[in-house]
Structure formats: C-alpha cells, structure tokens
Enzyme design. Sequence first.
Site, PDB file in Angstrom:
ATOM      1  N   GLY A  41       0.949  13.234  28.499  1.00 25.44           N
ATOM      2  CA  GLY A  41       1.159  11.972  27.813  1.00 25.44           C
ATOM      3  C   GLY A  41       2.628  11.620  27.880  1.00 25.44           C
ATOM      4  O   GLY A  41       3.112  11.080  28.886  1.00 25.44           O
ATOM      5  N   GLY A  63      -0.808  -9.941   0.130  1.00 27.17           N
ATOM      6  CA  GLY A  63      -1.823  -9.328  -0.728  1.00 27.17           C
ATOM      7  C   GLY A  63      -3.208  -9.381  -0.119  1.00 27.17           C
ATOM      8  O   GLY A  63      -3.399  -9.123   1.068  1.00 27.17           O
ATOM      9  N   GLU A 110       3.669   3.047  27.005  1.00 30.61           N
ATOM     10  CA  GLU A 110       4.912   2.921  27.799  1.00 30.61           C
ATOM     11  C   GLU A 110       6.035   3.773  27.194  1.00 30.61           C
ATOM     12  O   GLU A 110       7.207   3.458  27.337  1.00 30.61           O
ATOM     13  CB  GLU A 110       5.359   1.459  27.899  1.00 30.61           C
ATOM     14  CG  GLU A 110       4.381   0.555  28.615  1.00 30.61           C
ATOM     15  CD  GLU A 110       4.231   0.908  30.082  1.00 30.61           C
ATOM     16  OE1 GLU A 110       3.121   1.305  30.468  1.00 30.61           O
ATOM     17  OE2 GLU A 110       5.206   0.826  30.823  1.00 30.61           O
TER      18      GLU A 110
HETATM   19  C1  LIG Z   1      -4.602   1.575  23.562  1.00 29.33           C
HETATM   20  C2  LIG Z   1      -3.835   2.414  24.529  1.00 29.33           C
HETATM   21  C3  LIG Z   1      -3.546   1.903  25.778  1.00 29.33           C
HETATM   22  C4  LIG Z   1      -2.866   2.691  26.714  1.00 29.33           C
HETATM   23  N1  LIG Z   1      -2.626   2.183  27.964  1.00 29.33           N
HETATM   24  C5  LIG Z   1      -2.116   3.009  28.912  1.00 29.33           C
HETATM   25  C6  LIG Z   1      -2.027   2.584  30.281  1.00 29.33           C
HETATM   26  O1  LIG Z   1      -2.346   1.438  30.632  1.00 29.33           O
HETATM   27  N2  LIG Z   1      -1.600   3.480  31.199  1.00 29.33           N
HETATM   28  C7  LIG Z   1      -1.236   4.741  30.870  1.00 29.33           C
HETATM   29  O2  LIG Z   1      -0.866   5.503  31.747  1.00 29.33           O
HETATM   30  N3  LIG Z   1      -1.277   5.173  29.565  1.00 29.33           N
HETATM   31  C8  LIG Z   1      -1.710   4.341  28.607  1.00 29.33           C
HETATM   32  N4  LIG Z   1      -1.801   4.773  27.307  1.00 29.33           N
HETATM   33  C9  LIG Z   1      -1.362   6.126  26.969  1.00 29.33           C
HETATM   34  C10 LIG Z   1      -0.021   6.134  26.244  1.00 29.33           C
HETATM   35  O3  LIG Z   1       1.006   5.768  27.134  1.00 29.33           O
HETATM   36  C11 LIG Z   1       0.158   7.546  25.654  1.00 29.33           C
HETATM   37  O4  LIG Z   1      -0.745   7.649  24.576  1.00 29.33           O
HETATM   38  C12 LIG Z   1       1.570   7.804  25.203  1.00 29.33           C
HETATM   39  O5  LIG Z   1       2.409   7.943  26.316  1.00 29.33           O
HETATM   40  C13 LIG Z   1       1.674   9.085  24.350  1.00 29.33           C
HETATM   41  O6  LIG Z   1       1.064  10.150  24.973  1.00 29.33           O
HETATM   42  P1  LIG Z   1       0.021  11.060  24.163  1.00 29.33           P
HETATM   43  O7  LIG Z   1      -0.972  10.148  23.546  1.00 29.33           O
HETATM   44  O8  LIG Z   1      -0.469  12.125  25.080  1.00 29.33           O
HETATM   45  O9  LIG Z   1       0.856  11.714  22.988  1.00 29.33           O
HETATM   46  P2  LIG Z   1       1.772  13.005  23.057  1.00 29.33           P
HETATM   47  O10 LIG Z   1       2.682  12.959  24.236  1.00 29.33           O
HETATM   48  O11 LIG Z   1       0.902  14.207  22.907  1.00 29.33           O
HETATM   49  O12 LIG Z   1       2.647  12.814  21.760  1.00 29.33           O
HETATM   50  C14 LIG Z   1       2.118  13.005  20.438  1.00 29.33           C
HETATM   51  C15 LIG Z   1       3.255  12.767  19.447  1.00 29.33           C
HETATM   52  O13 LIG Z   1       4.328  13.694  19.695  1.00 29.33           O
HETATM   53  C16 LIG Z   1       5.557  12.997  19.919  1.00 29.33           C
HETATM   54  N5  LIG Z   1       6.359  13.689  20.923  1.00 29.33           N
HETATM   55  C17 LIG Z   1       5.958  14.097  22.155  1.00 29.33           C
HETATM   56  N6  LIG Z   1       6.987  14.682  22.808  1.00 29.33           N
HETATM   57  C18 LIG Z   1       8.053  14.644  21.968  1.00 29.33           C
HETATM   58  C19 LIG Z   1       9.423  15.086  22.055  1.00 29.33           C
HETATM   59  N7  LIG Z   1       9.879  15.675  23.154  1.00 29.33           N
HETATM   60  N8  LIG Z   1      10.211  14.895  21.000  1.00 29.33           N
HETATM   61  C20 LIG Z   1       9.757  14.277  19.857  1.00 29.33           C
HETATM   62  N9  LIG Z   1       8.470  13.835  19.718  1.00 29.33           N
HETATM   63  C21 LIG Z   1       7.657  14.017  20.758  1.00 29.33           C
HETATM   64  C22 LIG Z   1       5.135  11.616  20.402  1.00 29.33           C
HETATM   65  O14 LIG Z   1       6.130  10.661  20.158  1.00 29.33           O
HETATM   66  C23 LIG Z   1       3.884  11.378  19.577  1.00 29.33           C
HETATM   67  O15 LIG Z   1       4.224  10.896  18.319  1.00 29.33           O
HETATM   68  C24 LIG Z   1      -2.439   3.997  26.348  1.00 29.33           C
HETATM   69  C25 LIG Z   1      -2.706   4.494  25.063  1.00 29.33           C
HETATM   70  C26 LIG Z   1      -3.405   3.735  24.176  1.00 29.33           C
HETATM   71  C27 LIG Z   1      -3.714   4.312  22.818  1.00 29.33           C
END
Ligand SMILES: Cc1cc2nc3c(=O)[nH]c(=O)nc-3n(C[C@H](O)[C@H](O)[C@H](O)COP(=O)(O)OP(=O)(O)OC[C@H]3O[C@@H](n4cnc5c(N)ncnc54)[C@H](O)[C@@H]3O)c2cc1C
Length: 407
Positions: free
Chosen positions: A145, A360, A384
């Site tokens: 992610g 509200g 992103e």
């Molecule tokens: C509705 C929706 C549409 C999307 N559209 C696309 C798309 O078109 N294309 C695509 O490729 N992806 C898409 N995504 C995916 C999105 O880009 C990812 O969800 C996002 O990059 C976060 O990755 P993750 O969900 O695996 O969270 P994780 O990476 O597992 O992160 C979980 C939490 O940990 C925090 N975290 C992670 N690493 C660190 C660090 N080093 N330091 C501090 N905090 C950290 C994050 O900020 C987050 O709060 C979409 C997601 C959703 C929900």
Amino acid sequence: MINLEVPGRLRRLVEQAHTVATAVLRPISRKYDLAEHSYPKELDMLAAALDGVRASGRGAVQATGAGKMHQNGTARSGEAAVRNGSHLATLLGMIELSWGDVGLLLTLPRQGLGNSAIAAVATPEQVERFAGKWAAMAITEPDCGSDSAAIRTTASPDGDHYLLNGEKIFVTAGSRADAIVVWATLDRTEGRGAIKSFVVERGTPGLTVSRREDKLGIRASDTATIVLRDCRVPKENLLGSPLIETDRGFAGVMQTFDNTRPLVAGMAVGVARAALDRTAELLAEAGVVVDHDRPVHTQPAAAAALLAMTADWEAAYLLALRAAWMADNGRPNSMQASMAKAKAGRMATEVTLRCVELCGSVGYAEHELLEKWARDAKILDIFEGTQQIQQLIVARRLLGKTSAELR
Ligand SMILES: Cc1cc2nc3c(=O)[nH]c(=O)nc-3n(C[C@H](O)[C@H](O)[C@H](O)COP(=O)(O)OP(=O)(O)OC[C@H]3O[C@@H](n4cnc5c(N)ncnc54)[C@H](O)[C@@H]3O)c2cc1C
C-alpha cells in the site's frame, strides 16, 4: 509580485467547470451515492461534450491529463518567463468539478488518474496512441500500500510481449475504464528501478475484475480488484523507458505522483468549498452572517468557526496552485505536491466534518449533501499516498534524508 487572482485566460474555464458542476453533477449527486455500483450514464454525454470542447481547442474543462512536466526548468528566449499551463488549468477545472461531486468526477470517462500517469511518463508516440482512452491506475496490492516499492506484480519478457502476473486492489474506475495503467516489476532483485508502468487494455486475455468494493464515500466511483494471470501486454505498452536504471530509483513512475497529488489536493479543496458554501448559506438562513470586516472575537461562534475554516481552506488552495504552477514551469515539485496533498487532505476531512457539526441535524441528514461530503472527503487523505506518507516525504526532502534513512 505574486498575483493570487485566477489568471484571466483561465477564468472562463473555471466558470465553465462550475456550470457543469452545478447543472450536471449536483442534480445526480445523491442518486449515485445511494445507487453504488450503478454506472452514472449521464456522464457519457458530459464526457462527449468535453471531448468536443477539447477537440475544438477552446481551452476547456478537463479533469485529468495535465502534460509532462516541462523538463528544461528555464524559459527559452522569446518565451514568457512564467507560464500558466495545463497543470494549473487542470487543477482549476478539477476544483470546480469536485465542488460539484468528487465521486462522479472520479468516474468521468477519459479522465482517470491513469491518464495523468500516461501524461507524466509516456513517450510522445504513446501519448498519441493512447489519446482518448480512459485509463485507471493500479499500484496497490494486498501486500503493498503505502510502500509502493514492495510491488510484487511481475512483468516478464515473452517475445514481443510482457507477461503480467499479480493482483491489484482498490483500483478506481478499475471495472469501467478502457485501460489500466499497472505498476509491475521487471525484476524484484533490482529494487525500485525495475518498477515500470504498463498500459493494459480492457479485453486483454488474462485481465479480470474479481470484485468491487462497498465504500464509506465516493460511492459513484467504482473501486475494483484486478487479477492478472499471464496477461500478455505488447512491449510498446511499457510507459517510458524499459531500461532498469537503479541509480534513478523510482524516478520514472514516481513522476506520476508529482502530477496527480496536486490534483487530489484540488479535489479536497473543491469538496471542502462545497461544504463551506452550503454551511454559510444555512447559517445565514438561521441568522448567522459572517462579517469579513469585523474581528473574529466580536462575531458569533459559528461565524468565527467559518472564518477559521476559510483561512485553512485558503492555505490548502494556495499550496495546490503552487504545486501545479511549478509543474507548468519545469520546477521539480515533489515536495510541494506532497505538502499540498497533506494540507488539503487533512483540511477537507476536518472542514467537511465540522460543517456537519455546525449545521447539527440538518448537516447529518440526507436532505442535505453535507454528510455525503464528509464521507467523500476522507479518501482524499488516503489515496495517492496517505497523510502520514506525505508528511514523511516532506520531512525527507527538508532534512535531506533518503527513504532508507527516514522511514
Ligand atoms: C476508495 C479507494 C480508492 C483507491 N484507488 C486507488 C487507485 O486507483 N489505484 C491504486 O493503486 N490504489 C488505490 N487505492 C489504494 C490507496 O492508495 C491505499 O489504500 C493507500 O496507498 C494506503 O495503503 P494501505 O491501504 O495498504 O495502507 P497501509 O500502507 O497499510 O497504511 C495503513 C496506515 O499506516 C500508515 N503508515 C504506513 N506506513 C507508514 C510510515 N512509514 N510512517 C507512518 N505511517 C505509516 C498509513 O498512513 C495508514 O494510516 C484506493 C483506496 C481506496 C480506499
């Protein structure tokens, strides 16, 4: 001197986009929020109209597709020293369309985030070949992610093709777009430099949509899981250079984010302004009118809250403009793009929720769109690159640390 007014040449575009947002997007906003997974067919006509305006060369409203960053960085003799180009125009159009409905904007044909990826890294031949295609962008995987360097989807050479294998999740417009820009690695042992983007056209054998998500917000926009099994993609669909340049690291594909993050910031700015505008109207109906000429502490608490939120909004707006303007003027903007997205994502999340609170029960109920905007805004602080990741990028740039040194 810095002039913070919208340039005259772009003012017409802003007006056009606002008209589209008011006349086309707002009236169907609630309908597709409630009918998740139904395709908003009204957008086909809008997309065709936008194509027509673009083809006529009359400037115009567009969602994505800002061009490649001007590499030179200096103005050539005879050129104006400062340019307001496609990045700024796209951003301003997108702010207005997001004021209309950001979920619908995200599913507007031929305006996908993948189109920005193509614009950022494609060769001129590829830009021409993929013109008119609606492209989604697939980076995220079940085990990848925030850390996009962890991509496991592979691209193995096979004659004149690459064979793509892997799974992509949360792909916006993944079940609707004509093509998907898939990030995959040519060789996992070579690290980030081996990650490239490939245009996979809908209908390519081996590409399937395996599920569509039910979501908190942006319900008009579809979010799909894509499976790639020996998916044969022509070699010329690899965007940019096929060379593995370990010294450049992620540079090729990451340029996509320099284009798209200011745009996502723009979406946040648009949604937040929608909430601020409607809240100001509702408060005025209740007798609370904001007076911009009087000190905040002499005004009702609700008016003071609106003034504070407006200042926060303005900061995010200006950061987004700066990031787009830098791209138009050939200045590296990675840090500014992350600053804009971090500020705008958090601002929109906080502002839209506070607007619900200020209004509200009216804000919480479905008669108004305020509760929807609060739900829609959250994703803009996640995709992103999340809030935390944007802050990390800014910190690395300010402190001169690599991703290995500060993680
Ligand atoms: C509705 C929706 C549409 C999307 N559209 C696309 C798309 O078109 N294309 C695509 O490729 N992806 C898409 N995504 C995916 C999105 O880009 C990812 O969800 C996002 O990059 C976060 O990755 P993750 O969900 O695996 O969270 P994780 O990476 O597992 O992160 C979980 C939490 O940990 C925090 N975290 C992670 N690493 C660190 C660090 N080093 N330091 C501090 N905090 C950290 C994050 O900020 C987050 O709060 C979409 C997601 C959703 C929900």
